[in-house]
Design an enzyme around this catalytic site. Structure first.
Site, PDB file in Angstrom:
ATOM      1  N   ASP A  10       0.881  -1.159   0.000  1.00 24.93           N
ATOM      2  CA  ASP A  10       0.000   0.000   0.000  1.00 24.93           C
ATOM      3  C   ASP A  10       0.930   1.224   0.000  1.00 24.93           C
ATOM      4  OD1 ASP A  10      -2.333   1.626   0.458  1.00 24.93           O
ATOM      5  OD2 ASP A  10      -1.698   1.782   2.555  1.00 24.93           O
ATOM      6  N   LEU A  11       0.406   2.366  -0.398  1.00 24.99           N
ATOM      7  CA  LEU A  11       1.263   3.567  -0.482  1.00 24.99           C
ATOM      8  C   LEU A  11       1.125   4.463   0.761  1.00 24.99           C
ATOM      9  CD1 LEU A  11       3.150   5.436  -2.160  1.00 24.99           C
ATOM     10  CD2 LEU A  11       1.077   6.428  -3.151  1.00 24.99           C
ATOM     11  N   ASP A  12      -0.091   5.059   0.893  1.00 24.49           N
ATOM     12  CA  ASP A  12      -0.327   6.028   1.968  1.00 24.49           C
ATOM     13  C   ASP A  12      -0.235   5.354   3.332  1.00 24.49           C
ATOM     14  OD1 ASP A  12      -0.914   8.182   0.170  1.00 24.49           O
ATOM     15  OD2 ASP A  12      -2.901   7.345  -0.145  1.00 24.49           O
ATOM     16  N   THR A  18       1.590  10.109   3.828  1.00 27.84           N
ATOM     17  CA  THR A  18       0.581  11.001   3.247  1.00 27.84           C
ATOM     18  C   THR A  18      -0.740  10.909   4.008  1.00 27.84           C
ATOM     19  OG1 THR A  18       0.397   9.230   1.672  1.00 27.84           O
ATOM     20  CG2 THR A  18       1.358  11.275   0.857  1.00 27.84           C
ATOM     21  N   LYS A  46      -8.846   5.636   6.252  1.00 31.78           N
ATOM     22  CA  LYS A  46      -7.612   5.093   5.690  1.00 31.78           C
ATOM     23  C   LYS A  46      -7.922   3.955   4.724  1.00 31.78           C
ATOM     24  CE  LYS A  46      -4.498   6.469   9.381  1.00 31.78           C
ATOM     25  NZ  LYS A  46      -3.628   6.028  10.466  1.00 31.78           N
ATOM     26  N   GLY A  47      -7.337   4.021   3.545  1.00 36.02           N
ATOM     27  CA  GLY A  47      -7.540   2.967   2.544  1.00 36.02           C
ATOM     28  C   GLY A  47      -8.836   3.097   1.776  1.00 36.02           C
ATOM     29  N   ARG A  50     -11.640   8.267  -2.340  1.00 34.92           N
ATOM     30  CA  ARG A  50     -11.922   9.686  -2.116  1.00 34.92           C
ATOM     31  C   ARG A  50     -13.427   9.946  -1.960  1.00 34.92           C
ATOM     32  NH1 ARG A  50      -9.547  13.335  -6.726  1.00 34.92           N
ATOM     33  NH2 ARG A  50      -7.853  11.872  -6.382  1.00 34.92           N
ATOM     34  N   SER A 115      -2.629   0.551  -4.331  1.00 33.81           N
ATOM     35  CA  SER A 115      -3.165   1.697  -3.587  1.00 33.81           C
ATOM     36  C   SER A 115      -4.490   2.174  -4.160  1.00 33.81           C
ATOM     37  CB  SER A 115      -2.151   2.847  -3.634  1.00 33.81           C
ATOM     38  OG  SER A 115      -2.732   4.042  -3.167  1.00 33.81           O
ATOM     39  N   ALA A 116      -5.335   2.697  -3.276  1.00 30.73           N
ATOM     40  CA  ALA A 116      -6.617   3.271  -3.704  1.00 30.73           C
ATOM     41  C   ALA A 116      -6.429   4.660  -4.302  1.00 30.73           C
ATOM     42  CB  ALA A 116      -7.550   3.375  -2.504  1.00 30.73           C
ATOM     43  N   SER A 117      -5.241   5.234  -4.117  1.00 32.02           N
ATOM     44  CA  SER A 117      -5.043   6.642  -4.500  1.00 32.02           C
ATOM     45  C   SER A 117      -4.892   6.851  -5.995  1.00 32.02           C
ATOM     46  CB  SER A 117      -3.816   7.199  -3.792  1.00 32.02           C
ATOM     47  OG  SER A 117      -3.564   8.504  -4.266  1.00 32.02           O
ATOM     48  N   ASN A 119      -3.636   9.480  -6.998  1.00 37.45           N
ATOM     49  CA  ASN A 119      -2.440  10.327  -7.066  1.00 37.45           C
ATOM     50  C   ASN A 119      -1.151   9.518  -6.896  1.00 37.45           C
ATOM     51  OD1 ASN A 119      -3.881  12.918  -7.197  1.00 37.45           O
ATOM     52  ND2 ASN A 119      -4.530  12.430  -5.113  1.00 37.45           N
ATOM     53  N   LYS A 146     -11.079  -1.108  -1.441  1.00 40.39           N
ATOM     54  CA  LYS A 146     -10.796  -1.975  -0.294  1.00 40.39           C
ATOM     55  C   LYS A 146     -11.937  -1.788   0.698  1.00 40.39           C
ATOM     56  CE  LYS A 146      -5.893  -0.887  -0.883  1.00 40.39           C
ATOM     57  NZ  LYS A 146      -4.701  -0.213  -0.341  1.00 40.39           N
ATOM     58  N   GLU A 170       0.112  -3.272   4.690  1.00 43.21           N
ATOM     59  CA  GLU A 170      -1.049  -2.369   4.806  1.00 43.21           C
ATOM     60  C   GLU A 170      -1.120  -1.668   6.153  1.00 43.21           C
ATOM     61  OE1 GLU A 170      -3.679  -0.836   3.971  1.00 43.21           O
ATOM     62  OE2 GLU A 170      -3.946  -1.424   1.905  1.00 43.21           O
ATOM     63  N   ASP A 171      -1.529  -0.393   6.141  1.00 43.06           N
ATOM     64  CA  ASP A 171      -1.709   0.332   7.403  1.00 43.06           C
ATOM     65  C   ASP A 171      -3.181   0.515   7.757  1.00 43.06           C
ATOM     66  OD1 ASP A 171      -2.174   2.263   5.324  1.00 43.06           O
ATOM     67  OD2 ASP A 171      -2.054   3.830   6.853  1.00 43.06           O
TER      68      ASP A 171
HETATM   69  C1  BG6 Z   1      -5.775   5.721   0.106  1.00 42.08           C
HETATM   70  C2  BG6 Z   1      -5.810   6.545   1.371  1.00 42.08           C
HETATM   71  O1  BG6 Z   1      -4.480   5.250  -0.099  1.00 42.08           O
HETATM   72  O2  BG6 Z   1      -6.152   6.508  -1.013  1.00 42.08           O
HETATM   73  C3  BG6 Z   1      -7.181   7.190   1.543  1.00 42.08           C
HETATM   74  O3  BG6 Z   1      -5.536   5.731   2.490  1.00 42.08           O
HETATM   75  C4  BG6 Z   1      -7.537   7.981   0.293  1.00 42.08           C
HETATM   76  O4  BG6 Z   1      -7.167   8.006   2.683  1.00 42.08           O
HETATM   77  C5  BG6 Z   1      -7.461   7.084  -0.929  1.00 42.08           C
HETATM   78  O5  BG6 Z   1      -8.847   8.522   0.402  1.00 42.08           O
HETATM   79  C6  BG6 Z   1      -7.757   7.827  -2.229  1.00 42.08           C
HETATM   80  O6  BG6 Z   1      -6.719   8.732  -2.471  1.00 42.08           O
HETATM   81  P1  BG6 Z   1      -6.748   9.895  -3.534  1.00 42.08           P
HETATM   82  O7  BG6 Z   1      -5.314  10.375  -3.569  1.00 42.08           O
HETATM   83  O8  BG6 Z   1      -7.156   9.278  -4.850  1.00 42.08           O
HETATM   84  O9  BG6 Z   1      -7.724  10.908  -3.083  1.00 42.08           O
HETATM   85 MG    MG Z   2      -2.714   3.177   3.557  1.00 46.99          MG
END
Ligand code: BG6
Ligand code: MG
Length: 216
Positions: A10-12, A18, A46-47, A50, A115-117, A119, A146, A170-171
């Site tokens: 996982d990233l964040d 972050t 977390k995880g 958005r 990662s779910a992000s 970004n 997730k 994973e955190d």
């Molecule tokens: C996850 C974070 O990695 O990404 C969440 O733990 C976050 O807190 C999710 O909402 C989505 O991220 P982003 O960068 O696409 O808004």
């Molecule tokens: Mg995380």
């Protein structure tokens, strides 16, 4: 005999902190709407994607918004979040993360980001570790958040390994559940009280070793 062939990170909150920036940006958004939420409530974000995070926060504040307004709010939060991300430097990689990634690659283990992000790529570029992953599965590539295992299963597939040959780091509780649902081993990064069900819980990747990995 160990059968571990890949590590999915996982990233964040695992590679970079972050999670703090997410918290600050969401808190600023909630405050702009006239309410606040606790750090305990923040754990639940977390995880989580958005859009889903925003829905949870609006629920905590008892605020109702149209879909168009929600989109605007999510964009606003992301703008504030990215202002912090854009200041990130390679030194912000969490202790031990780069070293453990390197160790994995040296012994022939595959590595992926899960990662779910949306970004993720920007963050990896900011901290200069894009080339340490054989595959990157992020929020732009999956549709189920997730605790659905989709992101990790897609990671295993991209690496050409079976789910049971993967270890996830994973955190977030949602991420631990996702890994277990995907039939993978999981190392929790954080507190054992929160990350129930993980095969091992450590405080950070600086505590991780190949010995611990092969004993999972
Ligand atoms: C996850 C974070 O990695 O990404 C969440 O733990 C976050 O807190 C999710 O909402 C989505 O991220 P982003 O960068 O696409 O808004
Ligand atoms: Mg995380």
């Amino acid at each position: 005999m160990n059968t571990i062939k890949a590590c999915i990170f996982d990233l964040d909150g695992v590679i970079v902190d972050t999670a703090v920036y997410h918290y600050k940006a969401w808190k600023r958004l909630a405050n702009s709407l006239g309410f606040d939420f606790t750090e305990h409530q923040n754990e639940q974000l977390k995880g989580v994607s958005r859009v889903r995070s925003l829905q949870l926060i609006l629920g905590w504040g008892g605020v109702t918004k149209t879909e168009a307004e929600q989109e605007q709010l999510a964009t606003q939060k992301n703008t504030w979040y990215m202002e912090m991300v854009n200041q990130m430097k390679p030194e912000e990689i969490l202790p031990g993360a780069k070293e453990f990634l390197k160790t994995c690659r040296t012994v022939g283990l595959k590595t992926a980001l899960g990662s779910a992000s949306k970004n993720s790529m920007t963050i990896l570029e900011k901290i200069g570790i894009t080339d340490m992953f054989d595959a990157v599965i992020d929020g732009n590539k999956v549709s189920k958040a997730k605790p659905d295992p989709e992101v990790f299963l897609a990671g295993a597939q991209a690496l050409g390994v079976q789910p049971e040959e993967c270890v996830v780091f994973e955190d977030a509780i949602a991420g631990v559940e996702a890994a277990l649902a995907g039939d993978m081993k999981v190392v929790g990064i954080g507190s054992p009280d929160v990350l129930k069900g993980a095969n091992l819980v450590i405080k950070g990747l600086d505590e991780m070793t190949l010995d611990k990995l092969y004993k999972l």
